[in-house]
Design an enzyme around this catalytic site. Sequence first.
Site, PDB file in Angstrom:
ATOM      1  CG  HIS A   1      38.336  41.313  32.316  1.00 28.36           C
ATOM      2  ND1 HIS A   1      39.335  41.831  33.118  1.00 28.36           N
ATOM      3  CD2 HIS A   1      37.657  42.372  31.822  1.00 28.36           C
ATOM      4  CE1 HIS A   1      39.241  43.148  33.112  1.00 28.36           C
ATOM      5  NE2 HIS A   1      38.237  43.505  32.328  1.00 28.36           N
ATOM      6  CB  ILE A   2      41.024  34.989  32.297  1.00 26.24           C
ATOM      7  CG1 ILE A   2      42.311  35.463  31.597  1.00 26.24           C
ATOM      8  CG2 ILE A   2      40.924  33.471  32.329  1.00 26.24           C
ATOM      9  CD1 ILE A   2      43.563  35.238  32.411  1.00 26.24           C
ATOM     10  CB  SER A   3      37.142  35.474  35.604  1.00 27.06           C
ATOM     11  OG  SER A   3      37.443  36.800  36.001  1.00 27.06           O
TER      12      SER A   3
ATOM     13  CB  ALA B   1      43.482  44.283  40.594  1.00 31.27           C
TER      14      ALA B   1
ATOM     15  CG  ASN C   1      43.298  40.763  31.862  1.00 32.78           C
ATOM     16  OD1 ASN C   1      42.811  41.481  32.739  1.00 32.78           O
ATOM     17  ND2 ASN C   1      43.274  39.441  31.925  1.00 32.78           N
TER      18      ASN C   1
ATOM     19  NE  ARG D   1      45.307  36.283  40.293  1.00 27.01           N
ATOM     20  CZ  ARG D   1      44.807  37.278  39.623  1.00 27.01           C
ATOM     21  NH1 ARG D   1      45.156  37.476  38.361  1.00 27.01           N
ATOM     22  NH2 ARG D   1      43.977  38.090  40.198  1.00 27.01           N
TER      23      ARG D   1
ATOM     24  NE  ARG E   1      36.077  36.490  39.999  1.00 28.82           N
ATOM     25  CZ  ARG E   1      37.402  36.665  39.976  1.00 28.82           C
ATOM     26  NH1 ARG E   1      37.993  37.052  38.843  1.00 28.82           N
ATOM     27  NH2 ARG E   1      38.139  36.444  41.044  1.00 28.82           N
TER      28      ARG E   1
ATOM     29  CE1 TYR F   1      41.173  35.647  36.938  1.00 33.76           C
ATOM     30  CE2 TYR F   1      42.136  34.845  38.994  1.00 33.76           C
ATOM     31  CZ  TYR F   1      41.403  35.792  38.286  1.00 33.76           C
ATOM     32  OH  TYR F   1      40.910  36.904  38.945  1.00 33.76           O
TER      33      TYR F   1
ATOM     34  NE  ARG G   1      37.159  39.811  41.720  1.00 37.49           N
ATOM     35  CZ  ARG G   1      38.470  39.848  42.002  1.00 37.49           C
ATOM     36  NH1 ARG G   1      39.309  40.455  41.193  1.00 37.49           N
ATOM     37  NH2 ARG G   1      38.942  39.252  43.077  1.00 37.49           N
TER      38      ARG G   1
ATOM     39  CG  HIS H   1      37.992  45.930  38.958  1.00 38.11           C
ATOM     40  ND1 HIS H   1      37.113  45.702  37.915  1.00 38.11           N
ATOM     41  CD2 HIS H   1      38.688  44.776  39.117  1.00 38.11           C
ATOM     42  CE1 HIS H   1      37.273  44.444  37.495  1.00 38.11           C
ATOM     43  NE2 HIS H   1      38.227  43.871  38.203  1.00 38.11           N
TER      44      HIS H   1
ATOM     45  CG  ASP I   1      42.829  60.232  33.039  1.00 37.27           C
ATOM     46  OD1 ASP I   1      41.636  60.131  32.685  1.00 37.27           O
ATOM     47  OD2 ASP I   1      43.183  60.821  34.084  1.00 37.27           O
TER      48      ASP I   1
ATOM     49  CD  GLU J   1      37.379  46.027  30.120  1.00 38.25           C
ATOM     50  OE1 GLU J   1      36.611  46.846  29.560  1.00 38.25           O
ATOM     51  OE2 GLU J   1      37.358  45.808  31.342  1.00 38.25           O
TER      52      GLU J   1
ATOM     53  N   PRO K   1      48.580  43.478  36.918  1.00 39.64           N
ATOM     54  CG  PRO K   1      47.614  44.535  38.752  1.00 39.64           C
ATOM     55  CD  PRO K   1      47.856  44.708  37.280  1.00 39.64           C
ATOM     56  CG  ASN K   2      48.366  39.843  41.437  1.00 41.51           C
ATOM     57  OD1 ASN K   2      49.393  39.614  42.063  1.00 41.51           O
ATOM     58  ND2 ASN K   2      47.517  40.779  41.805  1.00 41.51           N
TER      59      ASN K   2
HETATM   60  C1  DQA Z   1      40.841  39.593  35.626  1.00 46.00           C
HETATM   61  C2  DQA Z   1      39.636  39.931  36.521  1.00 46.00           C
HETATM   62  C3  DQA Z   1      40.012  40.961  37.555  1.00 46.00           C
HETATM   63  O1  DQA Z   1      38.894  41.265  38.384  1.00 46.00           O
HETATM   64  C4  DQA Z   1      41.127  40.430  38.450  1.00 46.00           C
HETATM   65  O2  DQA Z   1      41.537  41.424  39.363  1.00 46.00           O
HETATM   66  C5  DQA Z   1      42.280  39.902  37.672  1.00 46.00           C
HETATM   67  C6  DQA Z   1      42.033  39.147  36.447  1.00 46.00           C
HETATM   68  C7  DQA Z   1      40.513  38.464  34.626  1.00 46.00           C
HETATM   69  O3  DQA Z   1      41.281  38.310  33.684  1.00 46.00           O
HETATM   70  O4  DQA Z   1      39.539  37.737  34.796  1.00 46.00           O
HETATM   71  O5  DQA Z   1      43.419  39.999  38.109  1.00 46.00           O
HETATM   72  O6  DQA Z   1      41.176  40.748  34.877  1.00 46.00           O
END
Ligand code: DQA
Length: 141
Positions: A99-101, A76, A73, A17, A106, A22, A110, A79, A86, A97, A9-10
């Site tokens: 993650h950009i950040s 959210a 990725n 964003r 943080r 990001y 998270r 977490h 599952d 896995e 999501p997002n």
């Molecule tokens: C994220 C980190 C997550 O905590 C956050 O909810 C995201 C992006 C990242 O790519 O850094 O939506 O997965």
Amino acid sequence: MNILILNGPNLNMLGLREPEIYGDKTLDDVKGMCLEKAQELGQSIDFRQSNHEGELVTWIQDARDAVDGVIINAAAYTHTSVAIHDALKLLDIPIIEVHISDPKTREEFRHISYIEPLAKKVVAGKGVEGYVLALEILAKL
Ligand code: DQA
């Protein structure tokens, strides 16, 4: 090597964003970077994004016996989602896995990842370049 790249999501809002966290690349830019790297490595990629947990679960289930590796990725849902955890457990292919950040540096909410126990490797805090690094990791496995 067929690789499924899943975005939660997002992540469709990348570029708009929180660019200070990001960056300013869009998800389409990231897809382009992945396609370029995949071509160089002789991989074929299926790059997807969804804001819906159930849709991500279904895509993971469909990956069983269909792909050789998954880059995820889960944003959210990383977490919160036991359902994605599952579903990933059904796969016996490498999971990376991304993650950009770096979520571990943080907010405390998270710091937990439901993906991490199932991931061969976690790439975090490298910006969108992390997706390209994940493709390189899969190529070497
Ligand atoms: C994220 C980190 C997550 O905590 C956050 O909810 C995201 C992006 C990242 O790519 O850094 O939506 O997965």
